[in-house]
Design a protein around this motif. Sequence first.
Motif, PDB file in Angstrom:
ATOM      1  N   TRP A  83       0.843  -1.197   0.000  1.00 17.11           N
ATOM      2  CA  TRP A  83       0.000   0.000   0.000  1.00 17.11           C
ATOM      3  C   TRP A  83       0.876   1.245   0.000  1.00 17.11           C
ATOM      4  N   ALA A  84       0.262   2.370  -0.337  1.00 15.03           N
ATOM      5  CA  ALA A  84       0.956   3.658  -0.318  1.00 15.03           C
ATOM      6  C   ALA A  84       0.033   4.700   0.315  1.00 15.03           C
ATOM      7  N   ARG A  85       0.618   5.608   1.049  1.00 12.71           N
ATOM      8  CA  ARG A  85      -0.131   6.697   1.669  1.00 12.71           C
ATOM      9  C   ARG A  85       0.653   7.998   1.516  1.00 12.71           C
ATOM     10  N   SER A  86      -0.073   9.079   1.317  1.00 16.95           N
ATOM     11  CA  SER A  86       0.537  10.399   1.324  1.00 16.95           C
ATOM     12  C   SER A  86       0.671  10.850   2.776  1.00 16.95           C
ATOM     13  N   VAL A  87       1.857  11.286   3.168  1.00 22.58           N
ATOM     14  CA  VAL A  87       2.113  11.699   4.552  1.00 22.58           C
ATOM     15  C   VAL A  87       2.787  13.068   4.567  1.00 22.58           C
ATOM     16  N   THR A  88       2.772  13.697   5.730  1.00 23.44           N
ATOM     17  CA  THR A  88       3.452  14.979   5.887  1.00 23.44           C
ATOM     18  C   THR A  88       4.948  14.742   6.054  1.00 23.44           C
ATOM     19  N   HIS A  89       5.719  15.804   5.945  1.00 25.33           N
ATOM     20  CA  HIS A  89       7.157  15.680   6.107  1.00 25.33           C
ATOM     21  C   HIS A  89       7.555  15.412   7.559  1.00 25.33           C
ATOM     22  N   GLU A  90       6.596  15.467   8.464  1.00 26.97           N
ATOM     23  CA  GLU A  90       6.890  15.103   9.858  1.00 26.97           C
ATOM     24  C   GLU A  90       7.051  13.597  10.023  1.00 26.97           C
ATOM     25  N   PHE A  91       6.516  12.849   9.070  1.00 24.45           N
ATOM     26  CA  PHE A  91       6.642  11.390   9.162  1.00 24.45           C
ATOM     27  C   PHE A  91       8.020  10.944   8.704  1.00 24.45           C
ATOM     28  N   HIS A  92       8.603  10.046   9.480  1.00 28.53           N
ATOM     29  CA  HIS A  92       9.894   9.447   9.127  1.00 28.53           C
ATOM     30  C   HIS A  92       9.802   7.957   9.434  1.00 28.53           C
ATOM     31  N   ALA A  93      10.047   7.131   8.429  1.00 29.66           N
ATOM     32  CA  ALA A  93       9.854   5.688   8.582  1.00 29.66           C
ATOM     33  C   ALA A  93      10.635   5.123   9.765  1.00 29.66           C
ATOM     34  N   ARG A  94      11.834   5.624   9.981  1.00 25.92           N
ATOM     35  CA  ARG A  94      12.659   5.112  11.078  1.00 25.92           C
ATOM     36  C   ARG A  94      12.411   5.857  12.385  1.00 25.92           C
ATOM     37  N   PHE A  95      12.539   7.178  12.350  1.00 24.86           N
ATOM     38  CA  PHE A  95      12.545   7.943  13.598  1.00 24.86           C
ATOM     39  C   PHE A  95      11.159   8.164  14.191  1.00 24.86           C
ATOM     40  N   SER A  96      10.107   7.999  13.399  1.00 23.13           N
ATOM     41  CA  SER A  96       8.744   8.123  13.945  1.00 23.13           C
ATOM     42  C   SER A  96       8.251   6.825  14.564  1.00 23.13           C
ATOM     43  N   ALA A  97       8.969   5.732  14.332  1.00 18.72           N
ATOM     44  CA  ALA A  97       8.525   4.417  14.829  1.00 18.72           C
ATOM     45  C   ALA A  97       8.679   4.331  16.343  1.00 18.72           C
ATOM     46  N   ARG A  98       7.641   3.812  16.996  1.00 16.23           N
ATOM     47  CA  ARG A  98       7.686   3.611  18.454  1.00 16.23           C
ATOM     48  C   ARG A  98       8.058   2.184  18.823  1.00 16.23           C
ATOM     49  N   ALA A  99       7.804   1.250  17.932  1.00 14.13           N
ATOM     50  CA  ALA A  99       8.128  -0.152  18.188  1.00 14.13           C
ATOM     51  C   ALA A  99       8.172  -0.909  16.874  1.00 14.13           C
ATOM     52  N   ARG A 100       8.881  -2.035  16.904  1.00 11.32           N
ATOM     53  CA  ARG A 100       8.986  -2.916  15.750  1.00 11.32           C
ATOM     54  C   ARG A 100       8.724  -4.342  16.216  1.00 11.32           C
ATOM     55  N   ARG A 101       8.322  -5.193  15.293  1.00 15.55           N
ATOM     56  CA  ARG A 101       7.947  -6.554  15.671  1.00 15.55           C
ATOM     57  C   ARG A 101       8.461  -7.557  14.650  1.00 15.55           C
ATOM     58  N   TYR A 102       9.038  -8.626  15.154  1.00 13.29           N
ATOM     59  CA  TYR A 102       9.530  -9.714  14.323  1.00 13.29           C
ATOM     60  C   TYR A 102       8.876 -11.025  14.748  1.00 13.29           C
ATOM     61  N   ARG A 103       8.787 -11.939  13.787  1.00  9.92           N
ATOM     62  CA  ARG A 103       8.381 -13.312  14.077  1.00  9.92           C
ATOM     63  C   ARG A 103       9.431 -14.264  13.523  1.00  9.92           C
ATOM     64  N   TYR A 104       9.825 -15.222  14.367  1.00 10.11           N
ATOM     65  CA  TYR A 104      10.802 -16.225  13.939  1.00 10.11           C
ATOM     66  C   TYR A 104      10.107 -17.576  13.902  1.00 10.11           C
ATOM     67  N   LEU A 105      10.126 -18.229  12.737  1.00 12.46           N
ATOM     68  CA  LEU A 105       9.385 -19.459  12.532  1.00 12.46           C
ATOM     69  C   LEU A 105      10.323 -20.664  12.456  1.00 12.46           C
ATOM     70  N   ILE A 106      10.034 -21.642  13.287  1.00 16.31           N
ATOM     71  CA  ILE A 106      10.834 -22.868  13.361  1.00 16.31           C
ATOM     72  C   ILE A 106       9.947 -24.044  12.985  1.00 16.31           C
ATOM     73  N   TYR A 107      10.408 -24.855  12.047  1.00 16.90           N
ATOM     74  CA  TYR A 107       9.668 -26.048  11.653  1.00 16.90           C
ATOM     75  C   TYR A 107      10.346 -27.251  12.286  1.00 16.90           C
ATOM     76  N   SER A 108       9.661 -27.850  13.251  1.00 17.52           N
ATOM     77  CA  SER A 108      10.207 -28.987  14.001  1.00 17.52           C
ATOM     78  C   SER A 108       9.644 -30.284  13.432  1.00 17.52           C
ATOM     79  N   SER A 109      10.519 -31.051  12.751  1.00 16.50           N
ATOM     80  CA  SER A 109      10.086 -32.285  12.105  1.00 16.50           C
ATOM     81  C   SER A 109      11.292 -33.181  11.868  1.00 16.50           C
TER      82      SER A 109
END
Length: 279
Positions: free
Chosen positions: A106-132
Amino acid sequence: MSETENQGAISIAPYRYALAVEYNGSAYRGWQKQSDDDVPSLQSEVERALSRVANHPVQVVCAGRTDAGVHATWQIIHFDSCVERDLRAWVLGTNTYLPDDISIQWARSVTHEFHARFSARARRYRYLIYSSPVKPALLSRGVTWTHKSFDLESMQRAAESLVGEHDFTSYRAVGCQAKSPVRTIQSLEVTQRGRLIMIDVRANAFLHHMVRNIAGVLMKIGSGEASIGWAREVLEARDRRMGGVTAPPFGLYFVDVDYPDLFDLPVSPLGPYFLSGAD
């Protein structure tokens, strides 16, 4: 050119856009553009495609750089442009110039106050393990396979000792360039769905190899090769040499970034897509 200098160089453009990028990182040396143009990077591919739609050179900033082989379902980027385009053009047009393993969501128009890195308050990862006992053919680069069985209760109890603000020196790569090793893990959960085990971690920010090193420690504890208390012992040692093996990159997905409501960005469905509906 540093990221700060890069921002200064392109901030005169009147339009700023935020985009979500999904990618399979298997074929790339990571997100960040390399000095050698022959080294494949996700940033280079995205910038090349956006530049064709914009009809001028585009430079992007991401929420969090991912390593070689790591995937994303919700990598957030922003860029400045001299031209205004319909949002569908930024999505569909850019996707026509991208390889099949990268997609603008997706795409959104944002103001110049938005910064992909510095405006972020948190980030989330998922690590997937296949046990077999037998390795998978499908998603062979989308999960980390192990023949070992795991005690999830032990893994979860060990994970709880890492929640909160800590010095994660023992859980970051030796070559990590972050100025401070202190990070705050807001949640860290271990769950299982059939043969698939998921380590889900949310933090204000991450260090280089932090999630993969956490996964490596928890896997060793879950397999019975180390005690539950070892996760805390590694943490308190503040010494990477105490941290054991770094888990492979294949099972790691960047799945969410949290921004203030004022930017009004879409909410992540928490991928990867083959887990949809499971939450």
